[in-house]
Scaffold this motif. Structure first.
Motif, PDB file in Angstrom:
ATOM      1  N   THR A   6       0.819  -1.216   0.000  1.00 34.20           N
ATOM      2  CA  THR A   6       0.000   0.000   0.000  1.00 34.20           C
ATOM      3  C   THR A   6       0.851   1.263   0.000  1.00 34.20           C
ATOM      4  O   THR A   6       0.349   2.367  -0.165  1.00 34.20           O
ATOM      5  N   HIS A   7       2.180   1.097   0.204  1.00 34.68           N
ATOM      6  CA  HIS A   7       3.139   2.211   0.122  1.00 34.68           C
ATOM      7  C   HIS A   7       2.733   3.401   1.000  1.00 34.68           C
ATOM      8  O   HIS A   7       2.821   4.556   0.594  1.00 34.68           O
ATOM      9  N   GLY A   8       2.279   3.090   2.207  1.00 32.49           N
ATOM     10  CA  GLY A   8       1.949   4.144   3.161  1.00 32.49           C
ATOM     11  C   GLY A   8       0.568   4.753   2.994  1.00 32.49           C
ATOM     12  O   GLY A   8       0.154   5.586   3.809  1.00 32.49           O
ATOM     13  N   ASN A   9      -0.167   4.347   1.960  1.00 30.90           N
ATOM     14  CA  ASN A   9      -1.527   4.869   1.775  1.00 30.90           C
ATOM     15  C   ASN A   9      -2.455   4.112   2.710  1.00 30.90           C
ATOM     16  O   ASN A   9      -2.867   2.990   2.433  1.00 30.90           O
ATOM     17  N   GLY A  10      -2.775   4.722   3.831  1.00 30.92           N
ATOM     18  CA  GLY A  10      -3.603   4.083   4.846  1.00 30.92           C
ATOM     19  C   GLY A  10      -5.065   4.436   4.738  1.00 30.92           C
ATOM     20  O   GLY A  10      -5.797   4.338   5.730  1.00 30.92           O
ATOM     21  N   VAL A  11      -5.529   4.837   3.538  1.00 35.28           N
ATOM     22  CA  VAL A  11      -6.944   5.189   3.388  1.00 35.28           C
ATOM     23  C   VAL A  11      -7.794   4.004   3.850  1.00 35.28           C
ATOM     24  O   VAL A  11      -7.475   2.845   3.589  1.00 35.28           O
ATOM     25  N   GLY A  12      -8.823   4.301   4.588  1.00 31.39           N
ATOM     26  CA  GLY A  12      -9.648   3.278   5.217  1.00 31.39           C
ATOM     27  C   GLY A  12      -9.409   3.192   6.711  1.00 31.39           C
ATOM     28  O   GLY A  12     -10.248   2.671   7.446  1.00 31.39           O
ATOM     29  N   ILE A  13      -8.282   3.739   7.178  1.00 26.56           N
ATOM     30  CA  ILE A  13      -7.994   3.715   8.604  1.00 26.56           C
ATOM     31  C   ILE A  13      -9.057   4.478   9.383  1.00 26.56           C
ATOM     32  O   ILE A  13      -9.318   4.194  10.557  1.00 26.56           O
ATOM     33  N   GLY A  14      -9.711   5.407   8.723  1.00 23.05           N
ATOM     34  CA  GLY A  14     -10.768   6.174   9.381  1.00 23.05           C
ATOM     35  C   GLY A  14     -11.973   5.344   9.764  1.00 23.05           C
ATOM     36  O   GLY A  14     -12.802   5.786  10.567  1.00 23.05           O
ATOM     37  N   MET A  15     -12.088   4.152   9.201  1.00 24.43           N
ATOM     38  CA  MET A  15     -13.202   3.273   9.550  1.00 24.43           C
ATOM     39  C   MET A  15     -12.884   2.430  10.789  1.00 24.43           C
ATOM     40  O   MET A  15     -13.727   1.673  11.259  1.00 24.43           O
ATOM     41  N   ALA A  16     -11.653   2.555  11.295  1.00 21.76           N
ATOM     42  CA  ALA A  16     -11.281   1.874  12.535  1.00 21.76           C
ATOM     43  C   ALA A  16     -11.581   2.779  13.723  1.00 21.76           C
ATOM     44  O   ALA A  16     -11.725   4.004  13.578  1.00 21.76           O
ATOM     45  N   ASP A  17     -11.650   2.194  14.897  1.00 18.14           N
ATOM     46  CA  ASP A  17     -11.855   2.951  16.128  1.00 18.14           C
ATOM     47  C   ASP A  17     -10.539   3.182  16.863  1.00 18.14           C
ATOM     48  O   ASP A  17     -10.367   4.198  17.539  1.00 18.14           O
ATOM     49  N   VAL A  18      -9.618   2.238  16.714  1.00 14.70           N
ATOM     50  CA  VAL A  18      -8.341   2.283  17.422  1.00 14.70           C
ATOM     51  C   VAL A  18      -7.239   1.827  16.479  1.00 14.70           C
ATOM     52  O   VAL A  18      -7.439   0.932  15.647  1.00 14.70           O
ATOM     53  N   THR A  19      -6.064   2.434  16.601  1.00 11.79           N
ATOM     54  CA  THR A  19      -4.899   1.971  15.851  1.00 11.79           C
ATOM     55  C   THR A  19      -3.661   2.173  16.717  1.00 11.79           C
ATOM     56  O   THR A  19      -3.774   2.446  17.913  1.00 11.79           O
ATOM     57  N   THR A  20      -2.487   2.050  16.096  1.00 13.64           N
ATOM     58  CA  THR A  20      -1.250   2.103  16.876  1.00 13.64           C
ATOM     59  C   THR A  20      -0.299   3.180  16.356  1.00 13.64           C
ATOM     60  O   THR A  20      -0.355   3.571  15.185  1.00 13.64           O
ATOM     61  N   LEU A  21       0.594   3.623  17.228  1.00  7.60           N
ATOM     62  CA  LEU A  21       1.586   4.624  16.858  1.00  7.60           C
ATOM     63  C   LEU A  21       2.513   4.132  15.742  1.00  7.60           C
ATOM     64  O   LEU A  21       2.798   4.894  14.804  1.00  7.60           O
TER      65      LEU A  21
END
Length: 433
Positions: free
Chosen positions: A311-326
Motif C-alpha cells: 500500500t506504500h503508506g496509503n492508509g486510506v480506510g484507517i478512518g473506519m477503525a476505532d483504534v490503531t497504533t503509533l
C-alpha cells in the motif's frame, strides 16, 4: 510526530487477555487450474484477429492486487503481438500512487509489472483529454496516451465496490471512466458522490464507449480465496450488458465473516491492495462513503494494527477503525492518503482513529472501552485482513458459537496472545489460504 502516548485507563493496561483458538471458515472454491490455458482459450474466441495488425493498443492495469494478473497480461500481450499489434501498458489508477506518473509506476513494479517482465513499454502520465460529456455537461476525461493509441484493452477485476451498490460496481466500466480518467477525471466524477454512482458509472462508461475503440476487454473474477475463478473476454458492444452478470457472480463468491456479533475485531493489516478502502466494507459493513446497502456482523470496536507493504503508506480506510497504533501512524504517507481520499470525496476514510503506543495497549484499550463487563467473556476476533478470511482467530466466547454456524470449525487448541518486548503482536499464527 508524537513519540509516546500515555493514556489513563481504569485498572491500567496490565490485564489478562483471553486465549484465542484458530478457526476455519469454508467457502465455495471453484478456481482456474491453468490460468495461461484459460486466457488463451478465451482470446481464441476473439473474431477476426487479423484486424489488430499494425494497431498500437493500450492495455490498462490498475492499482489492485489481482490473482493471476501476470499470466493474463503476458498471454494477452503475446496474443496481440502474434496478430501484429503493438501493445503497451498504461497505468489506470485514478489518483492512486499520490496522483503522479512515477508513483503509479512504483505501484505496478510492486506487483512485478515492469517493462522488463512484460516485454512492452509502460507509458505513464497524468495528462488527460476531454473525450465526452455527461448529460449535464460534466466533462469526461481519459488518459491522453491511451487515447492517442488505436485502441484500448480494458483488463480489470470485477467485484463489489467498497463505497456504493449498483448493477455495475468495480470492474471494466469503472476502470474506463475512473481509472483511465487519472487524477482529473477521477476527481470530476467523484464529485457526484457515491450515492449517485449506481447511475453515474454506467452513464459515463456508455458515453465513453461511444467515443473510443475497445477491441476487447477482459473481466477477471476471483473466488473467496483470492484466486481466479473465471476469465471473460468480451467485445466492446457487449461490455455494458455483460458486466452486471459478472458482478453478480463475484458477489456470490466473496469471503465474509460468518459470525454475527463481535465485541472487538482486530485487523492485522489494511492496504489498497486489499481493498479500495483498505479494509473491505463488504466484510465489515462500514463504508467510508456512508452509502447504504452494506451488510456485515455487528461490531462494537474495530482495531487496525498495520499497513501492507504494497500500500506504500496509503492508509486510506484507517478512518473506519476505532483504534490503531503509533507504529502504524508513523508509516502513513499522508500525501498519498489525503490525495486518494480527497479525489474520492470520502474524507472519513483518511481520519486517524484513537492511537495507542503499541499493539498490546491497543488491544487492551479496545477491550476496556467497549460495552464489555468481563474481558475473559469478550467476543474477540483477529483476522489477517479482509481479503483472507478462511483462517481466523477467535476468543472462547466466540468459539462457543461455532457449532451453530455452518461451514465453520475449530482447528487449534487455545493459545495466548503473544507480544514482543515492544508490545508488538507476534506474526500471524495461522496459514493464509
Amino acid at each position: 510526530m508524537f513519540d509516546s502516548i500515555a493514556v489513563t485507563l481504569d485498572g491500567g493496561f496490565d490485564c489478562e487477555l483471553p486465549p484465542m483458538v484458530g478457526v476455519k471458515q469454508e467457502f465455495t472454491r471453484k478456481k482456474i487450474v491453468d490460468i495461461n490455458e484459460k486466457i488463451r482459450a478465451e482470446l481464441a474466441t476473439f473474431p477476426a484477429p487479423e484486424r489488430l495488425k499494425g494497431q498500437e493498443l493500450a492495455i490498462t492495469v490498475g492499482s489492485r492486487g489481482i490473482s493471476g494478473l501476470i499470466p493474463v497480461l503476458l498471454e494477452t500481450i503475446s496474443f496481440l503481438k502474434l496478430h501484429g499489434a503493438i501493445p503497451f501498458i498504461v497505468p489506470s489508477m485514478g489518483s492512486h500512487g499520490a496522483a503522479s506518473a512515477e508513483g503509479q509506476l512504483k505501484i505496478l513494479a510492486s506487483y512485478g509489472i515492469s517493462e522488463e517482465t512484460m516485454g512492452v513499454e509502460i507509458r505513464s502520465s497524468m495528462d488527460v483529454i476531454e473525450v465526452a460529456q455527461m448529460a449535464d455537461g460534466v466533462p469526461l476525461y481519459l488518459d491522453r496516451i491511451a487515447c492517442e493509441a488505436d485502441g484500448i484493452i480494458l483488463i480489470n477485476k470485477i467485484k463489489p465496490h467498497a463505497d456504493f451498490k449498483g448493477k455495475v460496481e468495480s470492474g471494466l466500466s469503472k476502470m474506463l471512466c475512473i481509472g483511465l480518467g487519472n487524477h482529473l477525471g477521477a476527481s470530476s466524477l467523484h464529485r457526484y458522490g457515491f450515492g449517485n454512482f449506481h447511475t453515474v458509472i454506467p452513464e459515463a462508461a456508455s458515453r465513453l464507449l461511444h467515443k473510443i475503440t475497445v477491441p476487447f476487454a477482459i473481466g477477471l473474477i476471483e473466488n473467496a480465496y483470492d484466486e481466479l475463478m473465471d476469465i471473460q473476454v468480451v467485445e466492446q458492444q457487449d461490455i455494458l450488458e455483460a458486466e452486471p452478470l459478472y458482478l453478480e457472480k463475484a458477489k456470490q463468491n466473496i469471503a465474509t465473516i460468518l459470525f454475527p456479533e463481535i465485541d472487538v475485531l482486530i485487523i492485522q493489516e489494511i492496504g489498497k491492495n486489499i481493498s479500495g478502502e483498505g479494509m473491505d466494507p463488504n466484510v465489515t459493513g462500514r463504508p467510508g462513503s456512508g452509502v447504504g446497502g452494506f451488510t456485515g456482523p455487528k461490531i462494537s470496536t474495530t482495531l487496525v494494527l498495520d499497513l501492507t507493504e504494497k500500500t506504500h503508506g496509503n492508509g486510506v480506510g484507517i478512518g473506519m477503525a476505532d483504534v490503531t497504533t503509533l507504529p502504524l501512524v508513523k508509516q502513513l504517507d499522508l500525501n498519498a492518503m489525503y490525495t486518494n481520499a480527497a479525489t474520492a470525496g470520502t474524507l472519513a476514510t483518511a481520519k486517524i482513529p484513537m492511537v495507542m503506543k503499541n499493539d498490546r495497549e491497543a488491544v487492551v484499550f479496545a477491550l476496556k472501552t467497549g460495552p464489555i463487563h468481563s474481558i475473559q467473556d469478550a467476543k474477540i476476533m483477529w483476522i489477517k485482513n479482509t481479503l483472507e478470511l478462511d483462517y481466523i482467530m477467535v476468543s472462547p466466547a466466540l468459539a462457543k458459537t461455532v457449532e451453530g454456524i455452518k461451514n465453520v470449525s475449530i482447528i487449534t487448541e487455545p493459545v495466548e496472545f503473544a507480544f514482543d518486548n515492544e508490545g508488538c503482536l507476534l506474526p500471524w499464527p495461522l496459514p493464509t489460504h
